[in-house]
Scaffold this motif. Structure first.
Motif, PDB file in Angstrom:
ATOM      1  N   ALA A   1      -2.238  14.006  20.229  1.00  0.00           N
ATOM      2  CA  ALA A   1      -3.096  13.109  19.724  1.00  0.00           C
ATOM      3  C   ALA A   1      -4.208  13.552  18.501  1.00  0.00           C
ATOM      4  CB  ALA A   1      -3.820  12.093  20.690  1.00  0.00           C
ATOM      5  N   THR A   2      -4.586  14.682  18.756  1.00  0.00           N
ATOM      6  CA  THR A   2      -5.701  15.226  17.647  1.00  0.00           C
ATOM      7  C   THR A   2      -5.050  15.475  16.288  1.00  0.00           C
ATOM      8  OG1 THR A   2      -6.736  16.517  19.390  1.00  0.00           O
ATOM      9  CG2 THR A   2      -7.458  16.928  16.973  1.00  0.00           C
ATOM     10  N   GLY A   3      -3.635  15.954  16.389  1.00  0.00           N
ATOM     11  CA  GLY A   3      -3.004  16.093  15.148  1.00  0.00           C
ATOM     12  C   GLY A   3      -2.678  15.058  14.392  1.00  0.00           C
ATOM     13  N   ARG A   4      -2.371  14.022  15.352  1.00  0.00           N
ATOM     14  CA  ARG A   4      -1.987  12.655  14.772  1.00  0.00           C
ATOM     15  C   ARG A   4      -3.269  11.981  13.920  1.00  0.00           C
ATOM     16  NH1 ARG A   4      -0.707  10.052  19.558  1.00  0.00           N
ATOM     17  NH2 ARG A   4       0.796  11.417  19.761  1.00  0.00           N
ATOM     18  N   GLY A   5      -4.241  12.147  14.870  1.00  0.00           N
ATOM     19  CA  GLY A   5      -5.215  11.830  14.271  1.00  0.00           C
ATOM     20  C   GLY A   5      -5.803  12.319  12.822  1.00  0.00           C
ATOM     21  N   VAL A   6      -5.518  13.492  12.691  1.00  0.00           N
ATOM     22  CA  VAL A   6      -5.681  14.345  11.384  1.00  0.00           C
ATOM     23  C   VAL A   6      -4.744  13.388  10.533  1.00  0.00           C
ATOM     24  CG1 VAL A   6      -5.075  16.280  10.224  1.00  0.00           C
ATOM     25  CG2 VAL A   6      -6.218  16.466  12.180  1.00  0.00           C
ATOM     26  N   PHE A   7      -3.309  13.178  10.707  1.00  0.00           N
ATOM     27  CA  PHE A   7      -2.550  12.596   9.875  1.00  0.00           C
ATOM     28  C   PHE A   7      -3.029  11.066   9.445  1.00  0.00           C
ATOM     29  CE2 PHE A   7       1.124   9.686   9.839  1.00  0.00           C
ATOM     30  CZ  PHE A   7       1.589  10.218   8.254  1.00  0.00           C
ATOM     31  N   PHE A   8      -3.524  10.501  10.371  1.00  0.00           N
ATOM     32  CA  PHE A   8      -3.922   8.991  10.369  1.00  0.00           C
ATOM     33  C   PHE A   8      -5.033   9.069   9.291  1.00  0.00           C
ATOM     34  CE2 PHE A   8      -2.087   7.424  14.525  1.00  0.00           C
ATOM     35  CZ  PHE A   8      -0.909   7.181  13.906  1.00  0.00           C
ATOM     36  N   THR A   9      -5.959  10.059   9.426  1.00  0.00           N
ATOM     37  CA  THR A   9      -7.072  10.099   8.190  1.00  0.00           C
ATOM     38  C   THR A   9      -6.768  10.697   6.989  1.00  0.00           C
ATOM     39  OG1 THR A   9      -8.414  11.031  10.241  1.00  0.00           O
ATOM     40  CG2 THR A   9      -9.143  11.465   8.258  1.00  0.00           C
ATOM     41  N   ALA A  10      -5.513  11.361   6.904  1.00  0.00           N
ATOM     42  CA  ALA A  10      -5.182  11.666   5.699  1.00  0.00           C
ATOM     43  C   ALA A  10      -4.431  10.423   4.820  1.00  0.00           C
ATOM     44  CB  ALA A  10      -4.084  12.755   5.837  1.00  0.00           C
ATOM     45  N   VAL A  11      -3.913   9.646   5.713  1.00  0.00           N
ATOM     46  CA  VAL A  11      -3.281   8.496   5.289  1.00  0.00           C
ATOM     47  C   VAL A  11      -4.268   7.720   4.733  1.00  0.00           C
ATOM     48  CG1 VAL A  11      -2.018   6.273   5.849  1.00  0.00           C
ATOM     49  CG2 VAL A  11      -0.932   8.595   6.829  1.00  0.00           C
ATOM     50  N   GLU A  12      -5.262   7.385   5.449  1.00  0.00           N
ATOM     51  CA  GLU A  12      -6.300   6.408   4.867  1.00  0.00           C
ATOM     52  C   GLU A  12      -6.869   7.252   3.409  1.00  0.00           C
ATOM     53  OE1 GLU A  12      -6.928   3.362   6.331  1.00  0.00           O
ATOM     54  OE2 GLU A  12      -5.143   3.764   7.115  1.00  0.00           O
ATOM     55  N   ALA A  13      -7.320   8.308   3.624  1.00  0.00           N
ATOM     56  CA  ALA A  13      -7.981   9.064   2.604  1.00  0.00           C
ATOM     57  C   ALA A  13      -7.101   8.946   1.386  1.00  0.00           C
ATOM     58  CB  ALA A  13      -8.334  10.358   2.838  1.00  0.00           C
ATOM     59  N   SER A  14      -5.830   9.360   1.553  1.00  0.00           N
ATOM     60  CA  SER A  14      -4.831   9.000   0.432  1.00  0.00           C
ATOM     61  C   SER A  14      -4.879   7.578  -0.340  1.00  0.00           C
ATOM     62  CB  SER A  14      -3.444   9.517   1.258  1.00  0.00           C
ATOM     63  OG  SER A  14      -3.140  10.688   1.577  1.00  0.00           O
ATOM     64  N   LYS A  15      -4.765   6.651   0.343  1.00  0.00           N
ATOM     65  CA  LYS A  15      -5.165   5.304  -0.086  1.00  0.00           C
ATOM     66  C   LYS A  15      -6.338   5.436  -1.078  1.00  0.00           C
ATOM     67  CE  LYS A  15      -2.826   2.692   3.747  1.00  0.00           C
ATOM     68  NZ  LYS A  15      -3.344   2.087   5.204  1.00  0.00           N
ATOM     69  N   LYS A  16      -7.341   5.808  -0.588  1.00  0.00           N
ATOM     70  CA  LYS A  16      -8.478   5.758  -1.245  1.00  0.00           C
ATOM     71  C   LYS A  16      -8.257   6.574  -2.585  1.00  0.00           C
ATOM     72  CE  LYS A  16     -13.624   5.740  -0.922  1.00  0.00           C
ATOM     73  NZ  LYS A  16     -14.590   5.781  -0.038  1.00  0.00           N
ATOM     74  N   TYR A  17      -7.872   7.816  -2.640  1.00  0.00           N
ATOM     75  CA  TYR A  17      -7.589   8.608  -3.766  1.00  0.00           C
ATOM     76  C   TYR A  17      -6.505   8.744  -4.430  1.00  0.00           C
ATOM     77  CZ  TYR A  17     -11.993  10.512  -1.642  1.00  0.00           C
ATOM     78  OH  TYR A  17     -13.387  10.603  -1.185  1.00  0.00           O
ATOM     79  N   GLY A  18      -5.559   7.581  -4.091  1.00  0.00           N
ATOM     80  CA  GLY A  18      -4.246   7.275  -5.095  1.00  0.00           C
ATOM     81  C   GLY A  18      -3.345   8.589  -4.767  1.00  0.00           C
ATOM     82  N   LEU A  19      -3.460   9.146  -3.606  1.00  0.00           N
ATOM     83  CA  LEU A  19      -2.245  10.260  -3.121  1.00  0.00           C
ATOM     84  C   LEU A  19      -1.271   9.431  -2.387  1.00  0.00           C
ATOM     85  CD1 LEU A  19      -4.128  13.238  -1.954  1.00  0.00           C
ATOM     86  CD2 LEU A  19      -2.365  13.182  -3.480  1.00  0.00           C
ATOM     87  N   GLN A  20      -0.125   9.945  -2.794  1.00  0.00           N
ATOM     88  CA  GLN A  20       1.044   9.667  -1.931  1.00  0.00           C
ATOM     89  C   GLN A  20       1.508  10.480  -0.981  1.00  0.00           C
ATOM     90  OE1 GLN A  20       2.930   7.132  -1.913  1.00  0.00           O
ATOM     91  NE2 GLN A  20       2.663   6.153  -3.860  1.00  0.00           N
ATOM     92  N   ILE A  21       1.479  10.061   0.320  1.00  0.00           N
ATOM     93  CA  ILE A  21       2.000  11.334   1.440  1.00  0.00           C
ATOM     94  C   ILE A  21       3.274  11.541   1.059  1.00  0.00           C
ATOM     95  CG2 ILE A  21       2.416  11.475   3.846  1.00  0.00           C
ATOM     96  CD1 ILE A  21      -0.922  11.423   3.111  1.00  0.00           C
ATOM     97  N   LYS A  22       4.103  10.642   1.050  1.00  0.00           N
ATOM     98  CA  LYS A  22       5.736  11.035   0.668  1.00  0.00           C
ATOM     99  C   LYS A  22       5.713  12.155  -0.304  1.00  0.00           C
ATOM    100  CE  LYS A  22      10.208   9.124   0.269  1.00  0.00           C
ATOM    101  NZ  LYS A  22      10.953   8.504   1.399  1.00  0.00           N
ATOM    102  N   GLY A  23       6.234  13.129  -0.287  1.00  0.00           N
ATOM    103  CA  GLY A  23       6.143  14.087  -1.387  1.00  0.00           C
ATOM    104  C   GLY A  23       4.959  15.009  -1.498  1.00  0.00           C
ATOM    105  N   ALA A  24       3.843  14.626  -0.837  1.00  0.00           N
ATOM    106  CA  ALA A  24       2.594  15.578  -0.959  1.00  0.00           C
ATOM    107  C   ALA A  24       2.944  16.913  -0.278  1.00  0.00           C
ATOM    108  CB  ALA A  24       1.541  14.940  -0.386  1.00  0.00           C
TER     109      ALA A  24
END
Lengths: 314, 314, 314, 314, 314, 314
Positions: free
Chosen positions: E190-213
């Motif tokens: 769960a904790t690692g998954r939470g890290v990932f979800f946080t990254a997904v949300e932050a990526s949207k804000k900063y215009g990053l693509q998770i795919k290929g990151a």
């Protein structure tokens, strides 16, 4: 003509007696429900702000717990009347049963005048009361709530004292706490909203329209104000409201929020600009479609019942 | 002339008020002791021998526990009077304090007539009462004892129910149990013995001789009989005794054990051979040196006080 | 030929031993589950209606609580057999585990014949039993339920006694209470409904049609009757039912409600008009598609297994 | 000739039945005391030194608590026999009652062989046992003590585990702890000292002189050794002692401390220099004045009773 | 240049001080939250495998429970630092409040090195710890969870010891137990998954693509590995990971499962074929888009902050 | 020369280490006693008289409970030093063990300056402290007592709060309460009386006469004053006393009661007529036979030890 005092407990007994006979219940039923299961009556020595010690009498009543833990309010009022409170506890039993909630009926109170007490005194009285009845309440036994003279802050002090005594954080011990420490959303205006919903359902049955209906409200505390807001938002016209200091009438309808602002400043609805003063009991007998008695019990009596003009009393 | 009812609670308050003023105690003292700390008032539904359910009202009062756990009797009587019981609880506080026992004052009772109840009904009432007040008593809280209408057997039922509820064997929860299950030796006649010892001490002060003194005793229950036996063995002459059904007078003195045998057979001391019948209140006003009122409270009143002839009332 | 008694506990042990070997579990597993975690065996002195005191033996078994609080029925039967009850407790462990409920397995009972006891005696036995095992049950420890010889009324007495002992209203301590005091809707016929659902699922697998299927049911208590009703409503034909006093067969099918009416009047299904009498064990071996053994354990044995004609036993 | 097994529980029942009939007690008395009030039977999974898990069966019996909390030993023995332990629990009830101690009777045990267990294993078994029965013992409920196979160290582990579970330091939960953590002075040799005092009293009655009396003792554990020491110091001659591995006889008397030194080295009294070997049962039938059976129960039977030559058996 | 130690507690205080001033909160707020409500600091004597006794220091901190029972992890680490743990407890308070969970903040730990302890030693330390803080945790008080050095097995031992001490099965006392005894599905990662979800949300804000990151992860325990898996499945490239023994870099991306297999065999990610060795702190400063610090606190400091190349730190 | 701070905990450890080596105790002993068993460290938010909220840090230490419940004082002092308090808790363990009392060692305190607090503030701090450690004390766990900065009134508040939280009247929870609510007679001057008795015993050994001996006392609080009174009544000459504000010397001896009267008026012994002013540390080095250091710990140090002239230090 002298005013006849109605004893709410005797009234309740009479009704239950009749109902149990109509239903053909065995006599043991009435034997049991015609007495509260348990009453705890305590004295609370409290240090006042001036350094003196005053002792307040308080109690908590469990009327009946056959259907589940008891549920009922805490009242702070100078003239706590045991028979009234016993009746209110019994009505909690019947109300919970009628809507099939797994709860029994309770009630409690402290004989004090919250309007004459400082915040510190109120806190100390509440903590003394919570400590004195701590083993008489609990999520599996009896769950208090606010009533006349008590509010979310009083519930918070009660809960905190209960936590201290049990050494546990048990928000379920009392309802209507502030939301930030575990109270339910929407609880603040719930009773008044319930009054409104009841009126809506009754209106359907009696062919009344809420929209445009003239509404008179006796009592402008938490219940009366919330009812007023709900009726107002639904398009009804609030033609009369009152509180313990006076009442106002405005044929064209009042804005409940404005009236509340006025009351916050002046401590009464009376004197709100553009209104006719009708006194504390005025709303009961004004011209209106819906009458909401939201003050104390037994306002509509043999004496004034004939003067009520509302089509619907909620 | 009509009989004026004395309210024992008001009497007690008046005395304590005076005393606290004489002693110059701070007002908070009277504020606190002029109300019981806690009263638990309960209803006990009990299955009767005929299959019906009757509900008995009962209560337990803690007057004050500042000096230690409360201590006081349990009364079974048809007309339990809350103000009388509150007064008796308060007197327990003062009595314990005066002889420096580390106990506070309590009292309790059930509104029932033990003389009209079967043994099974008495047991069921007692167990219901014990269960209803189980969390209001305890070795560290309140330790009941017998009083009018209750005896060692009632204490045993109470203890057994308490053991069942706590899952523990705690004989200290109640006193005057049968000796075989942990009661104290000598407890049965203790109150009457105390009356006698008090008389002995008072006699020294007032120059009376117990040997040969004429003793009149109102009440011939556990207390009166034990007092009679003690006076008799010390050489006093028991000239009058009475119970709720009548009283007897014998100038030459009675043998207490013979009188008790008679009472066991006929349910009253009245009719004991060779005696003058003087009625239930007779002993109060006969010619005697020592008068022992061992029935209920408030027997000597403004009306009859002038007729008392005893030199010593114990 | 002499009847060989099957020991259900030994049977259960044999199966678990085999399974744990097949699964390659470490020996400690079998060591632990081959003994109940705890058995509480108590004696209950109870006052009978005739005034005498009888002592009933009773017990409660916790087989295993690794997966959660224990769960299991209470049986009232004259010949309570500890090994049978231990086995039933163990099966509760396995049943809960297989359907992934967070509960362990328990079982309990009182050695008494409920059919020969008055309602008052049953209540007193139940309350004595509840008191004796009160600290061995609880929402976080072990949650009883009805079994052979007990019903919703017994659960209600048990709950009430538990409330008295704990001083709390905790409906979760026991299941299958009357609905009005917190029992679950649909609980009454749940076991029989479960039998029916199982038959439906098995029928799919074996190509059977419930509609029109011939069903024989041994036992016509709460389980058998509920199963019969469910099969009947689904279009099956109830061709045979029996109870402890006899059995009946009707090729064209029986109406379960009519049979129950007959049983309520005559205390047995036997004698229902228009049926062939086939005895208590008759349903086991009649011509049918589905056989429901809903009486006691171990009815189908080496001796009669060859005579069973059903395609499906549920 | 085959040995007939005596069932101690049945023996006890027979005696109590006879006594209660002789005393004319009401039948309910025998009904109640002929069954233990409660038996808790548990399984204890314990990690052994070799890493494996073994499960030990254990139990605790409360025979009767009418006179107070139960009291009785804990036995560690490979063949724990429930009927023997039930009988010993009942004898505790009678022994406490006869000497008027306010205690009831209990007994408990673990089916294990302490001689084959390491100290660590013994500790883990004891802690598992204490945890499993922790809610079945207590100063107000049941107070264990040592018995065959257990000693002060076992009591200390039990107490410590109980402290951990209750979060309280309650030395009264178990007796015969090491003195340094709250055990009583003189407890170690108390049972043997009691044997000696009993012999002294009986000697007076039967005209025997302790000084010079020939004493034979079967069993040389804590009880036998302490008895031997007491007799020896009083001038008696210890002519025979035995333990589970053999017995010795010395016409001129033995020094108990020397014999104990020998036993500590060789694990048996057998082989003590200058003695005749008489086997484990030898002391029962040697020439002596006083015989002390201090091993297990039921050593003197129909078969050997005729061979006992002692004038006094204590 | 010497390394400056950051005190996490002081850091936290500084932030809360600033925030409370910005928000204009009354001074009492900071007064209260600037100290943990309660710290229980205990010593745990534990028998080690070699027979010696070692004493471990341990503690449990309740930072604040105004919003509900406390919640927070248990850490097993050789150098437990009270100020760090106090800060972590406080952060739990803020984290729960920010996402509006009805919980307060807690933290605990044992000063031990789990890597050097046998499984038996770990179990005994855990049980001693659970016993020592048993009255300081509970569903209504404080609910622990795993943290550095503890896992589901430790939670199971803790729960089992808690059950033993309370005599109740209360799975809610601790979270992240094994699923089979009441743990939640999906809790393990769960904790690692939470890290990932946080990254997904932050990526949207900063215009990053998770795919290929390109993702660099410091720490490859439960959190780091779960995060890696989630990023990998979402198409990101795991370019660097490290653990306490070393770090690896692979421009083309790593397969997290293969790396974990390698780590299971060799106890470190270091040495994974085809990678550049970058050391334990390597991932912090490699070329990447997203950096996940999943080791201990305070890895990014004034000294190395300038070298971080990631666009996003989660 | 700068003053070297002595760490009392380290001092204590050094001594215990040496003693345990001299006694050849196994290393586990020192491992265990070299750390307190448990420390509870709490924060107490308290409403001050000016309406503000202050938070006081407080704690309670259990050093060791192997020999029984812990026992130790409560200190109110601005600079509570954890290492000092840990040492004092340990000394309680050793003192109880040396005189064979069945108690372990404890200590506690609140970081506050009682001299700057109003009575109401002191009460609220005490009640908050009692509530915060209520589950860490108890007759079976830890029994506090007064120490520097606390007195019988503080004990009374503590007891009352404990009663409120437990719902029980348990005077045994704390010692040195006022006599009227269960305190022991003679407790007030007990410590000083103990000092005197110790001096008497030591005098016998060293050939000193108490009568006529010159006594110097540092500290004139409850201990110093009681010691002075005892010496004075035994005929000793009190030549010097001091308190935190100064010290006085009078060759011909002082009347302790007169000095106390002076101190009550002026808040210090300093300025007592007819004396030489010698400062707070004066008594340590005046000419005298017996020196009583009755202030804080560590008054006689390497620096001043050479100047002490007393023959006996008690």
């Amino acid at each position: 003509m002298s005013e006849r005092r109605i004893n709410p407990w005797d009234e309740q007994l009479k009704i239950i007696k009749e109902v149990s006979e109509i239903m053909g219940l065995e006599p043991a039923f009435y034997e049991v429900v015609s007495r509260p299961k348990a009453i705890l009556h305590v004295s609370l020595p409290v240090r006042m702000d001036d350094g003196s010690v005053r002792v307040f009498e308080a109690f908590r009543i469990h009327h009946n717990d056959a259907r589940g833990p008891c549920k009922g309010g805490i009242r702070y009022h100078p003239h706590v009347d045991l028979d009234t409170e016993k009746a209110l506890a019994a009505w909690m039993t019947w109300k919970c049963a009628v809507v099939n909630l797994p709860y029994g009926g309770a009630k409690g109170g402290v004989a004090c005048n919250p309007k004459e007490l400082s915040r510190g005194e109120l806190e100390r009285i509440t903590r003394a009361y919570a400590a004195a009845i701590a083993r008489f309440v609990g999520v599996d036994l009896d769950i208090p709530a606010p009533d006349v003279g008590t509010d979310a802050q009083v519930m918070a002090w009660f809960a905190d004292e209960y936590y201290k005594i049990t050494g546990r954080i048990i928000p379920g011990v009392i309802t209507a706490k502030p939301v930030c420490i575990g109270g339910s959303l929407g609880r603040a205006g719930a009773t008044g909203r319930g009054v409104f919903f009841t009126a809506v359902e009754a209106s359907k049955k009696y062919g009344l329209q809420i929209k445009g209906a003239r509404v008179a409200i006796q009592g402008y505390g938490s219940v009366g104000y919330s009812a007023a807001l709900n009726f107002y938002k639904a398009g009804a016209k609030i033609v009369a409201v009152s509180d313990s200091k006076g009442g106002i009438y405005c044929k064209d309808g009042l804005n409940p929020e404005k009236v509340m602002e006025h009351k916050r400043k002046t401590k009464t609805v009376s004197g709100f600009p553009g209104c006719e003063e009708i006194g504390q009991k005025g709303p009961l007998t004004v011209e209106c479609d819906i009458l909401v008695p939201a003050a104390l019990e037994n306002q509509i009596t043999e004496e004034n019942a004939g003067d009520v003009k509302a089509k619907l009393i909620v």
